[in-house]
Design an enzyme around this catalytic site. Structure first.
Site, PDB file in Angstrom:
ATOM      1  N   LEU A 124       0.839  -1.198   0.000  1.00  0.00           N
ATOM      2  CA  LEU A 124       0.000   0.000   0.000  1.00  0.00           C
ATOM      3  C   LEU A 124       0.879   1.254   0.000  1.00  0.00           C
ATOM      4  CD1 LEU A 124      -2.790   1.425   0.355  1.00  0.00           C
ATOM      5  CD2 LEU A 124      -2.542   1.093   2.822  1.00  0.00           C
ATOM      6  N   ALA A 129       2.275   8.293  -0.717  1.00  0.00           N
ATOM      7  CA  ALA A 129       1.108   7.846   0.050  1.00  0.00           C
ATOM      8  C   ALA A 129       1.538   7.018   1.251  1.00  0.00           C
ATOM      9  CB  ALA A 129       0.179   7.018  -0.852  1.00  0.00           C
ATOM     10  N   THR A 157       7.118  -5.105   3.702  1.00  0.00           N
ATOM     11  CA  THR A 157       7.623  -6.208   4.533  1.00  0.00           C
ATOM     12  C   THR A 157       7.613  -7.519   3.754  1.00  0.00           C
ATOM     13  OG1 THR A 157       6.831  -5.113   6.532  1.00  0.00           O
ATOM     14  CG2 THR A 157       7.279  -7.473   6.701  1.00  0.00           C
ATOM     15  N   HIS A 338      17.256  -2.231  34.245  1.00  0.00           N
ATOM     16  CA  HIS A 338      18.527  -2.940  34.020  1.00  0.00           C
ATOM     17  C   HIS A 338      19.735  -2.018  34.184  1.00  0.00           C
ATOM     18  CE1 HIS A 338      15.972  -6.148  32.440  1.00  0.00           C
ATOM     19  NE2 HIS A 338      17.026  -6.934  32.423  1.00  0.00           N
ATOM     20  N   GLU A 363       1.337  -0.106  10.030  1.00  0.00           N
ATOM     21  CA  GLU A 363      -0.110  -0.384  10.064  1.00  0.00           C
ATOM     22  C   GLU A 363      -0.874   0.797  10.684  1.00  0.00           C
ATOM     23  OE1 GLU A 363      -1.480  -4.335  10.650  1.00  0.00           O
ATOM     24  OE2 GLU A 363       0.377  -5.223   9.893  1.00  0.00           O
ATOM     25  N   THR A 365       0.274   4.990  11.951  1.00  0.00           N
ATOM     26  CA  THR A 365       1.017   5.589  13.073  1.00  0.00           C
ATOM     27  C   THR A 365       0.058   5.848  14.240  1.00  0.00           C
ATOM     28  OG1 THR A 365       0.568   7.848  12.369  1.00  0.00           O
ATOM     29  CG2 THR A 365       2.557   6.817  11.456  1.00  0.00           C
TER      30      THR A 365
HETATM   31  C1  LIG Z   1       9.661  -1.585   8.953  1.00  0.00           C
HETATM   32  C2  LIG Z   1       8.446  -1.127   8.214  1.00  0.00           C
HETATM   33  C3  LIG Z   1       7.612  -2.073   7.655  1.00  0.00           C
HETATM   34  C4  LIG Z   1       6.507  -1.655   6.870  1.00  0.00           C
HETATM   35  N1  LIG Z   1       5.748  -2.593   6.218  1.00  0.00           N
HETATM   36  C5  LIG Z   1       4.797  -2.175   5.344  1.00  0.00           C
HETATM   37  C6  LIG Z   1       4.125  -3.115   4.482  1.00  0.00           C
HETATM   38  O1  LIG Z   1       4.353  -4.317   4.547  1.00  0.00           O
HETATM   39  N2  LIG Z   1       3.219  -2.639   3.575  1.00  0.00           N
HETATM   40  C7  LIG Z   1       2.927  -1.313   3.456  1.00  0.00           C
HETATM   41  O2  LIG Z   1       2.111  -0.952   2.619  1.00  0.00           O
HETATM   42  N3  LIG Z   1       3.549  -0.390   4.262  1.00  0.00           N
HETATM   43  C8  LIG Z   1       4.486  -0.793   5.183  1.00  0.00           C
HETATM   44  N4  LIG Z   1       5.148   0.119   5.970  1.00  0.00           N
HETATM   45  C9  LIG Z   1       4.818   1.540   5.826  1.00  0.00           C
HETATM   46  C10 LIG Z   1       4.146   2.137   7.044  1.00  0.00           C
HETATM   47  O3  LIG Z   1       2.827   1.653   7.163  1.00  0.00           O
HETATM   48  C11 LIG Z   1       4.233   3.663   6.908  1.00  0.00           C
HETATM   49  O4  LIG Z   1       5.596   4.007   7.095  1.00  0.00           O
HETATM   50  C12 LIG Z   1       3.360   4.390   7.903  1.00  0.00           C
HETATM   51  O5  LIG Z   1       1.994   4.198   7.618  1.00  0.00           O
HETATM   52  C13 LIG Z   1       3.644   5.907   7.939  1.00  0.00           C
HETATM   53  O6  LIG Z   1       3.713   6.465   6.666  1.00  0.00           O
HETATM   54  P1  LIG Z   1       4.972   7.396   6.288  1.00  0.00           P
HETATM   55  O7  LIG Z   1       6.196   6.609   6.601  1.00  0.00           O
HETATM   56  O8  LIG Z   1       4.803   7.882   4.910  1.00  0.00           O
HETATM   57  O9  LIG Z   1       4.914   8.588   7.312  1.00  0.00           O
HETATM   58  P2  LIG Z   1       4.084   9.946   7.118  1.00  0.00           P
HETATM   59  O10 LIG Z   1       2.700   9.646   6.698  1.00  0.00           O
HETATM   60  O11 LIG Z   1       4.869  10.873   6.251  1.00  0.00           O
HETATM   61  O12 LIG Z   1       4.055  10.503   8.589  1.00  0.00           O
HETATM   62  C14 LIG Z   1       5.078  11.317   9.162  1.00  0.00           C
HETATM   63  C15 LIG Z   1       4.531  11.866  10.496  1.00  0.00           C
HETATM   64  O13 LIG Z   1       3.378  12.701  10.245  1.00  0.00           O
HETATM   65  C16 LIG Z   1       2.284  12.240  11.006  1.00  0.00           C
HETATM   66  N5  LIG Z   1       1.037  12.467  10.282  1.00  0.00           N
HETATM   67  C17 LIG Z   1       0.760  12.202   8.972  1.00  0.00           C
HETATM   68  N6  LIG Z   1      -0.499  12.498   8.690  1.00  0.00           N
HETATM   69  C18 LIG Z   1      -1.073  12.969   9.831  1.00  0.00           C
HETATM   70  C19 LIG Z   1      -2.374  13.431  10.189  1.00  0.00           C
HETATM   71  N7  LIG Z   1      -3.383  13.461   9.324  1.00  0.00           N
HETATM   72  N8  LIG Z   1      -2.583  13.819  11.470  1.00  0.00           N
HETATM   73  C20 LIG Z   1      -1.584  13.779  12.377  1.00  0.00           C
HETATM   74  N9  LIG Z   1      -0.341  13.356  12.104  1.00  0.00           N
HETATM   75  C21 LIG Z   1      -0.083  12.937  10.849  1.00  0.00           C
HETATM   76  C22 LIG Z   1       2.564  10.770  11.228  1.00  0.00           C
HETATM   77  O14 LIG Z   1       1.841  10.228  12.344  1.00  0.00           O
HETATM   78  C23 LIG Z   1       4.053  10.777  11.451  1.00  0.00           C
HETATM   79  O15 LIG Z   1       4.325  11.129  12.780  1.00  0.00           O
HETATM   80  C24 LIG Z   1       6.219  -0.266   6.759  1.00  0.00           C
HETATM   81  C25 LIG Z   1       7.048   0.667   7.376  1.00  0.00           C
HETATM   82  C26 LIG Z   1       8.170   0.255   8.076  1.00  0.00           C
HETATM   83  C27 LIG Z   1       9.068   1.302   8.693  1.00  0.00           C
END
Ligand SMILES: Cc1cc2nc3c(=O)[nH]c(=O)nc-3n(C[C@H](O)[C@H](O)[C@H](O)COP(=O)(O)OP(=O)(O)OC[C@H]3O[C@@H](n4cnc5c(N)ncnc54)[C@H](O)[C@@H]3O)c2cc1C
Length: 382
Positions: A124, A129, A157, A338, A363, A365
């Site tokens: 996703l 996005a 992942t 610890h 999944e 934040t």
């Molecule tokens: C190790 C790892 C495994 C993952 N596995 C998968 C996977 O298998 N499949 C998949 O599709 N994705 C996966 N992800 C992606 C993960 O779901 C996203 O990183 C996560 O949803 C956040 O998106 P972003 O990194 O673009 O952060 P951003 O959306 O850019 O967020 C940055 C900050 O802004 C805040 N923010 C953004 N919008 C708002 C709002 N409307 N209101 C308040 N605060 C907001 C966020 O909470 C965060 O603090 C993975 C990520 C990691 C690190």
């Protein structure tokens, strides 16, 4: 259908022993090598861990959500990377197919997913996005009996091992947001699919995420999952469910860390007595235990509601928000209890501190869970 209580207890006991006897001794090795040994993956397959949530008619165990959460708590008692090995097959990589697949799609893919022969990933997130996951720009253009996919997904992942991706892509560029998005089952071996190298990351070594690029990939129309334009709904239903599983894992990790803290505090002596005798240390143990109990109660109660057919968008978000924040605080206190040893790699506590950080990010934040909780609460009038 739920397992009878003897079978359920036996399953939980088997998983508990597997975690204690086979996985825990390998935690440091997996962190160092960034790889779960093949022999362990074979044992996971043997135990049926890849098929926990897949219906029995396709070779899985078909656990209820509550049963899956109870198993996930046990799996949480070791490095989260182990669970990730089969986590996408149990959750985000398979559930779109389980919930929205046609009989033909299910018959084709689910047996391999349940056995662990086929690894699946959920794609996703894209550069544009993340939290704004409806802003999917990966394009799926209808062309005869196929859709042509172009775009890039990041942080996926298990992408390095996946044979099948559930990909969210925009079929209707005329519609902004969720409405124009469809879901597709994309086999990795289709021409134009390429997977990048695993990213270096803060924790959970042994679990890999990669970029996946789709360059003019012709996906047969029969691989569309659900109706055209329904892909975002598919993704959200998958995540609703996945959040409960993650909450249960957080509870398991917290219980593991609390047990480690209790053992350490009984053994470590300062001022002529075990540090467990100091009430300020006891306060940290009490806070961790209370919060872990609260997270467990919320998670299991929400799982039971889901099993009863209720919509758990609010409960799943609340459980994931509370449990993932909770385990962050528990891991922080574990480092504190610890002392210096908490900061030294050999004790493994600092590794958990890094590992659990991810639970507040993927999944959805914590902020996105808050947004969902507030939206659902206001919708319901309180
Ligand atoms: C190790 C790892 C495994 C993952 N596995 C998968 C996977 O298998 N499949 C998949 O599709 N994705 C996966 N992800 C992606 C993960 O779901 C996203 O990183 C996560 O949803 C956040 O998106 P972003 O990194 O673009 O952060 P951003 O959306 O850019 O967020 C940055 C900050 O802004 C805040 N923010 C953004 N919008 C708002 C709002 N409307 N209101 C308040 N605060 C907001 C966020 O909470 C965060 O603090 C993975 C990520 C990691 C690190």
């Amino acid at each position: 259908m739920a397992l009878d209580s003897d079978t359920r207890d036996q399953l939980i006991d088997t998983v508990r022993r597997f975690v204690a006897e086979r996985l825990r001794p390998l935690e440091a090795q997996v962190a160092e090598t960034d790889e779960v040994p093949g022999a362990i993956v074979a044992e996971m397959r043997e135990l049926g861990l890849f098929g926990l949530s897949i219906p029995p008619e396709y070779g899985g165990l078909g656990l209820t959500m509550e049963e899956e959460c109870l198993v996930a708590v046990e799996l949480g008692r070791t490095s989260p990377a182990f669970r990730s090995t089969f986590g996408t097959n149990v959750g985000i990589g398979s559930q779109g197919l389980v919930m929205h697949g046609t009989p033909e799609q299910k018959a084709k893919w689910l047996p391999g997913i349940a056995s662990g022969e086929t690894i699946t990933s959920f794609a996703l997130t894209a550069p544009e996005a993340g939290s704004d996951s409806a802003n999917v720009q990966t394009r799926a253009r209808a062309d005869g009996d196929a859709y042509v996919l172009d775009g890039q997904k990041i942080y996926i992942t298990n992408a390095d091992k996946a044979a099948l991706f559930t990909v969210m892509a925009r079929t209707d560029p005329g519609k902004a947001g969720a409405a124009g998005v469809s879901a597709f089952l994309v086999p990795r071996d289709l021409p134009g699919v390429s997977v990048g190298r695993p990213e270096r990351k803060m924790g959970q070594q042994g679990a890999h995420v990669c970029t996946v690029t789709f360059d003019g990939v012709r996906v047969p129309a029969e691989n569309r999952l659900g109706a055209e334009g329904e892909g975002f709904k598919v993704a959200m239903r998958v995540l609703d469910r996945g959040r409960l599983h993650i909450s249960a894992v957080c509870v398991g990790v917290a219980e593991r860390l609390i047990a480690d803290c209790v053992a350490f505090a009984a053994e470590r002596r300062q001022f002529g007595k075990p540090i467990a005798d100091f009430q300020l240390v006891q306060g940290m143990i009490a806070d961790s235990k209370t919060e872990a109990m609260a997270a467990k109660a919320l998670t299991l109660e929400t799982a039971r509601r889901r099993d009863a057919g209720e919509n758990v968008t609010l409960g799943g978000a609340a459980a994931k928000y509370f449990a993932s924040e909770m385990v962050g605080r528990v891991a922080d206190r574990a480092v504190q209890i610890h002392g210096g040893a908490g900061y030294i790699a050999d004790y493994g506590i600092e590794r958990f501190y890094r590992d659990v950080r991810l639970f507040r990010i993927y999944e959805g934040t914590s902020q996105i869970q808050q947004v969902v909780i507030a939206r659902e609460t206001m919708k319901a009038g309180g």
